[in-house]
Scaffold this motif. Structure first.
Motif, short mmCIF file in Angstrom:
data_model
loop_
_atom_site.label_atom_id
_atom_site.label_comp_id
_atom_site.label_asym_id
_atom_site.label_seq_id
_atom_site.Cartn_x
_atom_site.Cartn_y
_atom_site.Cartn_z
N UNK A 1 137.73 -42.92 7.95
CA UNK A 1 137.81 -41.49 7.68
C UNK A 1 136.44 -40.92 7.34
N UNK A 2 135.63 -41.68 6.59
CA UNK A 2 134.33 -41.17 6.18
C UNK A 2 133.30 -41.20 7.32
N UNK A 3 133.69 -41.71 8.50
CA UNK A 3 132.78 -41.77 9.65
C UNK A 3 133.29 -40.91 10.80
N UNK A 4 134.16 -39.96 10.53
CA UNK A 4 134.71 -39.15 11.61
C UNK A 4 133.65 -38.27 12.26
N UNK A 5 132.52 -38.03 11.57
CA UNK A 5 131.46 -37.22 12.19
C UNK A 5 130.69 -37.99 13.25
N UNK A 6 131.00 -39.30 13.42
CA UNK A 6 130.39 -40.05 14.51
C UNK A 6 131.04 -39.72 15.85
N UNK B 1 152.65 -46.70 -0.61
CA UNK B 1 151.34 -46.30 -1.14
C UNK B 1 150.21 -46.85 -0.28
N UNK B 2 150.36 -48.12 0.14
CA UNK B 2 149.33 -48.72 1.00
C UNK B 2 149.29 -48.02 2.35
N UNK B 3 150.46 -47.64 2.86
CA UNK B 3 150.51 -46.93 4.13
C UNK B 3 149.84 -45.57 4.04
N UNK B 4 150.10 -44.87 2.94
CA UNK B 4 149.47 -43.57 2.73
C UNK B 4 147.96 -43.72 2.58
N UNK B 5 147.55 -44.77 1.85
CA UNK B 5 146.12 -45.01 1.66
C UNK B 5 145.44 -45.35 2.99
N UNK B 6 146.10 -46.20 3.78
CA UNK B 6 145.54 -46.57 5.08
C UNK B 6 145.48 -45.36 6.00
N UNK C 1 145.30 -42.20 5.12
CA UNK C 1 144.29 -41.25 4.64
C UNK C 1 142.88 -41.76 4.87
N UNK C 2 142.70 -43.09 5.00
CA UNK C 2 141.37 -43.67 5.20
C UNK C 2 141.07 -43.91 6.68
N UNK C 3 141.99 -43.60 7.57
CA UNK C 3 141.81 -43.84 9.00
C UNK C 3 141.23 -42.61 9.66
N UNK C 4 140.15 -42.82 10.42
CA UNK C 4 139.50 -41.74 11.13
C UNK C 4 139.96 -41.68 12.58
N UNK C 5 139.19 -41.00 13.43
CA UNK C 5 139.58 -40.86 14.84
C UNK C 5 139.41 -42.17 15.61
N UNK C 6 140.09 -42.25 16.70
CA UNK C 6 140.00 -43.41 17.59
C UNK C 6 139.18 -43.02 18.81
N UNK C 7 138.15 -43.80 19.13
CA UNK C 7 137.27 -43.48 20.25
C UNK C 7 137.24 -44.66 21.22
N UNK C 8 136.80 -44.38 22.44
CA UNK C 8 136.69 -45.41 23.48
C UNK C 8 135.25 -45.42 23.99
N UNK D 1 126.09 -50.00 7.42
CA UNK D 1 127.33 -49.86 6.67
C UNK D 1 128.49 -49.90 7.66
N UNK D 2 129.49 -50.75 7.40
CA UNK D 2 130.65 -50.85 8.28
C UNK D 2 131.46 -49.56 8.23
N UNK D 3 131.65 -48.92 9.37
CA UNK D 3 132.34 -47.63 9.44
C UNK D 3 133.54 -47.68 10.40
N UNK D 4 133.87 -48.85 10.90
CA UNK D 4 135.00 -48.96 11.82
C UNK D 4 135.09 -50.38 12.37
N UNK D 5 136.04 -50.58 13.25
CA UNK D 5 136.24 -51.91 13.83
C UNK D 5 136.80 -51.76 15.24
#
Length: 374
Positions: free
Chosen positions: A94-99, A34-39, A41-48, A69-73
Protein backbone atom coordinates in the motif's frame (compact mmCIF):
# COMPACT_ATOMS: atom_id res chain seq x y z
CA UNK A 1 -35.24 -41.17 44.70
CA UNK A 2 -32.97 -38.18 44.69
CA UNK A 3 -34.54 -34.79 44.68
CA UNK A 4 -32.57 -31.80 43.38
CA UNK A 5 -32.62 -29.00 45.78
CA UNK A 6 -33.66 -25.64 44.51
CA UNK A 7 -30.75 -23.30 43.68
CA UNK A 8 -28.27 -26.00 42.58
CA UNK A 9 -26.05 -24.54 39.65
CA UNK A 10 -25.95 -27.67 37.51
CA UNK A 11 -27.86 -26.21 34.59
CA UNK A 12 -25.90 -22.91 34.78
CA UNK A 13 -22.56 -24.75 34.54
CA UNK A 14 -23.69 -26.60 31.44
CA UNK A 15 -24.71 -23.34 29.82
CA UNK A 16 -21.30 -21.78 30.58
CA UNK A 17 -19.56 -24.81 29.10
CA UNK A 18 -21.58 -24.45 25.88
CA UNK A 19 -20.70 -20.74 25.68
CA UNK A 20 -16.95 -21.44 26.16
CA UNK A 21 -17.01 -24.01 23.35
CA UNK A 22 -18.25 -21.37 20.88
CA UNK A 23 -15.87 -18.71 22.19
CA UNK A 24 -12.73 -20.32 20.69
CA UNK A 25 -13.94 -20.37 17.05
CA UNK A 26 -15.39 -16.91 17.51
CA UNK A 27 -11.98 -15.60 18.61
CA UNK A 28 -10.32 -17.41 15.70
CA UNK A 29 -12.83 -15.89 13.32
CA UNK A 30 -12.26 -12.40 14.70
CA UNK A 31 -8.48 -12.86 14.50
CA UNK A 32 -8.67 -14.05 10.90
CA UNK A 33 -10.99 -11.19 10.02
CA UNK A 34 -8.58 -8.70 11.60
CA UNK A 35 -5.66 -10.20 9.67
CA UNK A 36 -7.71 -10.10 6.48
CA UNK A 37 -8.58 -6.45 7.03
CA UNK A 38 -4.95 -5.66 7.81
CA UNK A 39 -3.73 -7.49 4.71
CA UNK A 40 -6.35 -5.81 2.55
CA UNK A 41 -5.51 -2.37 3.91
CA UNK A 42 -1.77 -3.00 3.38
CA UNK A 43 -2.16 -4.30 -0.20
CA UNK A 44 -1.40 -1.92 -3.03
CA UNK A 45 -2.05 -2.15 -6.78
CA UNK A 46 -1.12 -5.14 -8.88
CA UNK A 47 1.14 -4.46 -11.88
CA UNK A 48 2.56 -6.54 -14.73
CA UNK A 49 6.17 -6.13 -15.92
CA UNK A 50 7.44 -7.72 -19.13
CA UNK A 51 11.04 -8.96 -19.37
CA UNK A 52 13.05 -10.82 -21.98
CA UNK A 53 13.87 -13.57 -19.49
CA UNK A 54 12.80 -14.73 -16.02
CA UNK A 55 16.35 -15.63 -14.99
CA UNK A 56 16.67 -15.37 -11.19
CA UNK A 57 12.96 -14.63 -10.63
CA UNK A 58 10.66 -16.90 -8.64
CA UNK A 59 6.99 -16.45 -7.80
CA UNK A 60 6.35 -16.06 -4.09
CA UNK A 61 10.01 -15.44 -3.23
CA UNK A 62 11.40 -12.62 -5.38
CA UNK A 63 10.82 -9.21 -3.84
CA UNK A 64 10.60 -5.72 -5.32
CA UNK A 65 12.84 -3.09 -3.74
CA UNK A 66 12.82 0.68 -3.93
CA UNK A 67 15.80 2.40 -2.30
CA UNK A 68 16.75 -1.01 -0.81
CA UNK A 69 13.36 -1.27 0.94
CA UNK A 70 11.03 -4.18 0.10
CA UNK A 71 7.85 -2.68 -1.38
CA UNK A 72 6.25 -5.72 -3.01
CA UNK A 73 6.71 -9.28 -4.20
CA UNK A 74 6.37 -11.35 -7.36
CA UNK A 75 2.95 -13.02 -7.41
CA UNK A 76 3.07 -14.91 -10.70
CA UNK A 77 5.32 -15.50 -13.73
CA UNK A 78 3.92 -16.47 -17.13
CA UNK A 79 4.59 -16.19 -20.85
CA UNK A 80 2.91 -13.69 -23.16
CA UNK A 81 0.49 -14.91 -25.81
CA UNK A 82 3.20 -14.83 -28.52
CA UNK A 83 5.74 -16.47 -26.13
CA UNK A 84 8.19 -13.64 -26.82
CA UNK A 85 8.05 -11.98 -23.40
CA UNK A 86 7.95 -13.05 -19.77
CA UNK A 87 5.09 -11.44 -17.84
CA UNK A 88 5.85 -10.91 -14.16
CA UNK A 89 2.87 -10.07 -11.97
CA UNK A 90 3.89 -7.98 -8.97
CA UNK A 91 1.81 -7.21 -5.89
CA UNK A 92 2.87 -3.84 -4.49
CA UNK A 93 2.43 -2.75 -0.90
CA UNK A 94 0.00 0.00 0.00
CA UNK A 95 2.82 2.42 0.84
CA UNK A 96 4.33 1.86 -2.65
CA UNK A 97 1.25 2.55 -4.75
CA UNK A 98 2.94 5.66 -6.19
CA UNK A 99 5.29 3.31 -8.06
CA UNK A 100 2.40 2.41 -10.37
CA UNK A 101 2.86 5.58 -12.39
CA UNK A 102 3.49 5.95 -16.12
CA UNK A 103 7.22 6.80 -16.04
CA UNK A 104 8.33 4.41 -13.29
CA UNK A 105 11.09 1.99 -14.23
CA UNK A 106 11.75 -1.61 -13.21
CA UNK A 107 14.73 -3.90 -13.78
CA UNK A 108 16.19 -7.14 -12.44
CA UNK A 109 19.13 -6.78 -10.08
CA UNK A 110 21.52 -9.69 -10.51
CA UNK A 111 25.33 -10.03 -10.64
CA UNK A 112 26.67 -8.28 -13.74
CA UNK A 113 30.25 -8.12 -14.94
CA UNK A 114 31.21 -5.29 -17.30
CA UNK A 115 34.34 -3.42 -18.32
CA UNK A 116 33.52 -0.53 -15.99
CA UNK A 117 32.95 -2.73 -12.93
CA UNK A 118 30.93 -5.45 -11.23
CA UNK A 119 27.44 -4.81 -9.84
CA UNK A 120 24.85 -6.82 -7.93
CA UNK A 121 27.35 -8.74 -5.79
CA UNK A 122 24.93 -8.72 -2.82
CA UNK A 123 22.45 -10.86 -4.79
CA UNK A 124 24.84 -13.84 -4.77
CA UNK A 125 23.52 -14.71 -1.28
CA UNK A 126 20.09 -13.08 -1.17
CA UNK A 127 19.05 -13.90 -4.73
CA UNK A 128 17.95 -11.62 -7.55
CA UNK A 129 15.28 -9.00 -6.95
CA UNK A 130 13.43 -6.39 -8.99
CA UNK A 131 14.67 -2.83 -8.59
CA UNK A 132 12.29 0.08 -8.96
CA UNK A 133 12.64 3.79 -9.71
CA UNK A 134 9.69 6.10 -9.08
CA UNK A 135 8.78 8.47 -11.89
CA UNK A 136 7.43 11.99 -11.69
CA UNK A 137 4.23 11.43 -13.67
CA UNK A 138 0.86 11.48 -11.92
CA UNK A 139 -0.80 9.19 -14.48
CA UNK A 140 -1.39 5.68 -13.15
CA UNK A 141 -0.29 2.61 -15.10
CA UNK A 142 -0.40 -1.15 -14.49
CA UNK A 143 1.69 -2.58 -17.36
CA UNK A 144 5.39 -1.82 -17.76
CA UNK A 145 8.30 -2.86 -19.99
CA UNK A 146 11.21 -3.81 -17.76
CA UNK A 147 14.75 -2.58 -18.40
CA UNK A 148 17.29 -5.23 -19.33
CA UNK A 149 20.05 -3.38 -17.44
CA UNK A 150 19.97 -1.01 -14.45
CA UNK A 151 19.61 2.70 -15.33
CA UNK A 152 22.72 4.84 -14.97
CA UNK A 153 20.83 7.63 -13.21
CA UNK A 154 18.09 7.25 -10.59
CA UNK A 155 15.36 9.89 -10.45
CA UNK A 156 15.76 12.34 -7.60
CA UNK A 157 19.58 12.27 -7.54
CA UNK A 158 21.04 15.77 -7.04
CA UNK A 159 22.69 16.99 -10.21
CA UNK A 160 21.98 18.18 -13.75
CA UNK A 161 21.48 16.58 -17.16
CA UNK A 162 23.09 17.85 -20.36
CA UNK A 163 22.84 16.86 -24.03
CA UNK A 164 26.00 16.19 -26.05
CA UNK A 165 26.06 15.72 -29.82
CA UNK A 166 28.74 13.37 -31.19
CA UNK A 167 29.66 12.09 -34.65
CA UNK A 168 29.58 8.50 -33.38
CA UNK A 169 29.37 6.58 -30.10
CA UNK A 170 32.93 5.23 -30.19
CA UNK A 171 33.73 3.23 -27.07
CA UNK A 172 31.17 5.08 -24.94
CA UNK A 173 28.22 3.31 -23.33
CA UNK A 174 25.55 3.90 -20.72
CA UNK A 175 27.34 4.35 -17.42
CA UNK A 176 30.61 5.54 -18.97
CA UNK A 177 32.22 8.05 -16.58
CA UNK A 178 32.45 11.81 -17.05
CA UNK A 179 35.65 13.42 -15.72
CA UNK A 180 36.54 16.90 -14.54
CA UNK A 181 40.26 17.36 -13.88
CA UNK A 182 40.55 13.54 -13.95
CA UNK A 183 37.97 13.19 -11.15
CA UNK A 184 34.81 11.19 -11.99
CA UNK A 185 31.90 13.59 -11.50
CA UNK A 186 29.14 12.03 -13.60
CA UNK A 187 28.22 9.41 -16.14
CA UNK A 188 26.55 8.83 -19.50
CA UNK A 189 22.86 8.32 -18.75
CA UNK A 190 21.65 7.26 -22.22
CA UNK A 191 22.31 7.62 -25.94
CA UNK A 192 20.34 7.43 -29.16
CA UNK A 193 20.83 7.88 -32.89
CA UNK A 194 19.50 11.16 -34.23
CA UNK A 195 16.66 11.04 -36.73
CA UNK A 196 18.88 12.03 -39.66
CA UNK A 197 21.21 9.10 -38.86
CA UNK A 198 24.29 11.34 -39.13
CA UNK A 199 25.12 11.82 -35.46
CA UNK A 200 24.53 10.44 -31.98
CA UNK A 201 22.88 12.22 -29.07
CA UNK A 202 24.17 11.47 -25.59
CA UNK A 203 22.55 12.48 -22.34
CA UNK A 204 25.04 12.91 -19.50
CA UNK A 205 24.36 13.44 -15.80
CA UNK A 206 26.74 15.53 -13.68
CA UNK A 207 26.43 15.01 -9.93
CA UNK A 208 25.99 17.93 -7.58
CA UNK A 209 27.93 20.01 -6.63
CA UNK A 210 30.18 19.40 -9.66
CA UNK A 211 27.45 20.45 -12.08
CA UNK A 212 28.16 24.06 -11.13
CA UNK A 213 31.41 23.81 -13.11
CA UNK A 214 29.40 23.37 -16.33
CA UNK A 215 28.76 26.74 -17.95
CA UNK A 216 27.71 27.85 -21.45
CA UNK A 217 31.44 28.03 -22.27
CA UNK A 218 32.22 24.44 -21.19
CA UNK A 219 33.98 22.15 -23.69
CA UNK A 220 33.49 18.37 -23.77
CA UNK A 221 35.77 15.85 -25.49
CA UNK A 222 36.11 12.10 -25.86
CA UNK A 223 38.60 10.86 -23.27
CA UNK A 224 38.47 7.22 -24.38
CA UNK A 225 41.52 5.24 -25.43
CA UNK A 226 45.02 6.56 -25.92
CA UNK A 227 45.82 9.76 -27.82
CA UNK A 228 49.17 9.23 -29.56
CA UNK A 229 50.44 11.84 -31.98
CA UNK A 230 53.73 12.47 -33.76
CA UNK A 231 54.97 15.87 -34.90
CA UNK A 232 58.20 17.79 -35.27
CA UNK A 233 58.57 17.89 -31.49
CA UNK A 234 58.44 14.09 -31.17
CA UNK A 235 55.85 11.74 -29.68
CA UNK A 236 52.98 12.93 -27.50
CA UNK A 237 50.91 10.54 -25.39
CA UNK A 238 47.77 11.71 -23.60
CA UNK A 239 45.41 9.55 -21.55
CA UNK A 240 42.83 9.92 -18.81
CA UNK A 241 42.44 7.28 -16.12
CA UNK A 242 42.87 3.55 -16.71
CA UNK A 243 39.09 3.15 -16.44
CA UNK A 244 38.59 5.65 -19.28
CA UNK A 245 41.13 3.82 -21.43
CA UNK A 246 39.36 0.49 -20.87
CA UNK A 247 35.68 1.47 -20.70
CA UNK A 248 35.56 4.86 -22.39
CA UNK A 249 34.71 8.22 -20.91
CA UNK A 250 34.08 11.92 -21.46
CA UNK A 251 36.08 14.80 -20.00
CA UNK A 252 35.20 18.48 -19.82
CA UNK A 253 36.82 21.76 -18.98
CA UNK A 254 35.56 25.30 -18.57
CA UNK A 255 37.94 28.05 -19.78
CA UNK A 256 37.94 31.22 -17.69
CA UNK A 257 35.78 29.69 -14.96
CA UNK A 258 34.11 32.47 -13.00
CA UNK A 259 31.36 32.40 -10.41
CA UNK A 260 29.67 35.31 -12.17
CA UNK A 261 29.13 33.28 -15.36
CA UNK A 262 25.50 32.37 -15.88
CA UNK A 263 24.71 28.70 -15.38
CA UNK A 264 23.19 26.81 -18.31
CA UNK A 265 19.70 25.44 -18.20
CA UNK A 266 19.33 21.66 -17.74
CA UNK A 267 19.49 19.66 -20.99
CA UNK A 268 21.69 22.32 -22.63
CA UNK A 269 23.27 20.91 -25.82
CA UNK A 270 27.06 20.73 -26.32
CA UNK A 271 29.33 19.37 -29.05
CA UNK A 272 31.67 16.45 -28.27
CA UNK A 273 35.18 17.05 -29.63
CA UNK A 274 37.48 14.22 -30.62
CA UNK A 275 40.28 15.27 -28.25
CA UNK A 276 41.27 17.88 -25.71
CA UNK A 277 43.25 20.01 -28.15
CA UNK A 278 40.39 20.50 -30.58
CA UNK A 279 37.92 21.01 -27.72
CA UNK A 280 39.87 23.89 -26.16
CA UNK A 281 40.80 25.56 -29.45
CA UNK A 282 38.99 28.80 -30.38
CA UNK A 283 35.75 28.44 -32.36
CA UNK A 284 36.45 27.72 -36.00
CA UNK A 285 33.49 29.57 -37.43
CA UNK A 286 32.17 28.86 -40.93
CA UNK A 287 34.66 27.10 -43.27
CA UNK A 288 35.55 28.07 -46.84
CA UNK A 289 35.81 25.33 -49.46
CA UNK A 290 38.81 25.27 -51.83
CA UNK A 291 39.61 22.85 -54.65
CA UNK A 292 43.30 22.27 -55.35
CA UNK A 293 44.56 20.70 -58.58
CA UNK A 294 47.82 18.76 -58.51
CA UNK A 295 49.41 17.38 -61.69
CA UNK A 296 51.57 14.91 -59.77
CA UNK A 297 50.66 11.91 -57.67
CA UNK A 298 49.97 12.50 -53.98
CA UNK A 299 51.12 9.42 -52.12
CA UNK A 300 50.06 9.24 -48.45
CA UNK A 301 47.50 12.04 -48.58
CA UNK A 302 44.27 11.00 -46.85
CA UNK A 303 40.89 12.52 -46.10
CA UNK A 304 41.17 14.33 -42.79
CA UNK A 305 44.82 15.32 -43.30
CA UNK A 306 45.55 18.79 -41.90
CA UNK A 307 46.03 21.89 -44.03
CA UNK A 308 48.84 24.05 -42.68
CA UNK A 309 49.82 27.61 -43.42
CA UNK A 310 53.02 28.89 -41.81
CA UNK A 311 52.94 25.96 -39.30
CA UNK A 312 49.35 26.82 -38.34
CA UNK A 313 46.61 24.25 -38.98
CA UNK A 314 43.94 26.19 -40.80
CA UNK A 315 41.83 23.33 -42.19
CA UNK A 316 41.71 19.75 -43.35
CA UNK A 317 41.22 17.65 -46.48
CA UNK A 318 37.60 16.70 -47.19
CA UNK A 319 37.83 14.80 -50.51
CA UNK A 320 40.34 13.43 -53.04
CA UNK A 321 39.36 12.69 -56.64
CA UNK A 322 40.94 12.14 -60.06
CA UNK A 323 40.49 14.34 -63.13
CA UNK A 324 41.40 13.90 -66.78
CA UNK A 325 43.48 16.26 -68.89
CA UNK A 326 43.58 15.89 -72.68
CA UNK A 327 46.92 17.63 -72.76
CA UNK A 328 49.42 14.83 -72.38
CA UNK A 329 46.71 12.35 -71.36
CA UNK A 330 47.35 13.03 -67.70
CA UNK A 331 45.23 12.32 -64.64
CA UNK A 332 45.65 15.21 -62.21
CA UNK A 333 44.44 14.96 -58.62
CA UNK A 334 41.74 17.32 -57.34
CA UNK A 335 41.85 17.82 -53.57
CA UNK A 336 38.98 19.52 -51.74
CA UNK A 337 39.88 21.28 -48.51
CA UNK A 338 38.00 23.28 -45.90
CA UNK A 339 39.80 26.33 -44.51
CA UNK A 340 38.71 28.14 -41.35
CA UNK A 341 39.63 31.85 -41.58
CA UNK A 342 39.13 32.33 -37.84
CA UNK A 343 42.22 30.17 -37.21
CA UNK A 344 44.34 32.96 -38.70
CA UNK A 345 43.64 35.03 -35.59
CA UNK A 346 44.65 38.70 -35.73
CA UNK A 347 45.68 38.35 -39.37
CA UNK A 348 42.00 38.72 -40.33
CA UNK A 349 42.05 42.34 -39.15
CA UNK A 350 44.93 43.11 -41.55
CA UNK A 351 43.37 41.63 -44.68
CA UNK A 352 42.14 43.96 -47.44
CA UNK A 353 38.67 45.28 -46.69
CA UNK A 354 37.34 45.67 -50.26
CA UNK A 355 35.23 42.51 -50.06
CA UNK A 356 31.78 42.58 -48.52
CA UNK A 357 31.97 39.17 -46.78
CA UNK A 358 34.62 37.27 -44.89
CA UNK A 359 34.41 34.37 -47.37
CA UNK A 360 35.01 36.63 -50.39
CA UNK A 361 37.68 38.54 -48.51
CA UNK A 362 39.57 35.35 -47.68
CA UNK A 363 39.19 33.99 -51.21
CA UNK A 364 40.61 37.15 -52.77
CA UNK A 365 43.48 37.18 -50.29
CA UNK A 366 44.24 33.52 -51.07
CA UNK A 367 44.14 34.26 -54.83
CA UNK A 368 46.71 37.03 -54.37
CA UNK A 369 48.93 34.68 -52.37
CA UNK A 370 48.73 32.04 -55.12
CA UNK A 371 49.72 34.65 -57.73
CA UNK A 372 52.79 35.44 -55.61
CA UNK A 373 53.88 31.83 -55.37
CA UNK A 374 51.73 30.19 -52.63
Amino acid sequence: MIHEQPGEPVIIRQRWRIALIWLVPALAMLTGLAMLIHTWSDTGPEIVISFQSASGLEAGRTVVKYKDVAVGSVKDISLSQDSQQVLVTVQLNKNAENLAHADSRFWVVRPRVAINGVTGIDTLLSGAYIGADKGESTQEKTRFIGLESPPAVINGMPGSRFIIQADDLGSLDSGSPVYYRRIPVGRVASYQLNRDGRSVQLQVFIDAPYDRFVTPNTRFWNASGVDLSVDANGFRLRTQTLAAVMAGGIAFSTPDLDDTIARPEPLTTYKLASDRESALSPPDGPPILFKLRFDRSLHGLEIGAPVEFSSVKIGYVTAIALDYSKTGYRFPTVVSIEVFPNRLGDVLDRLPKQATSLEQQTAEFTRDLVEHGL
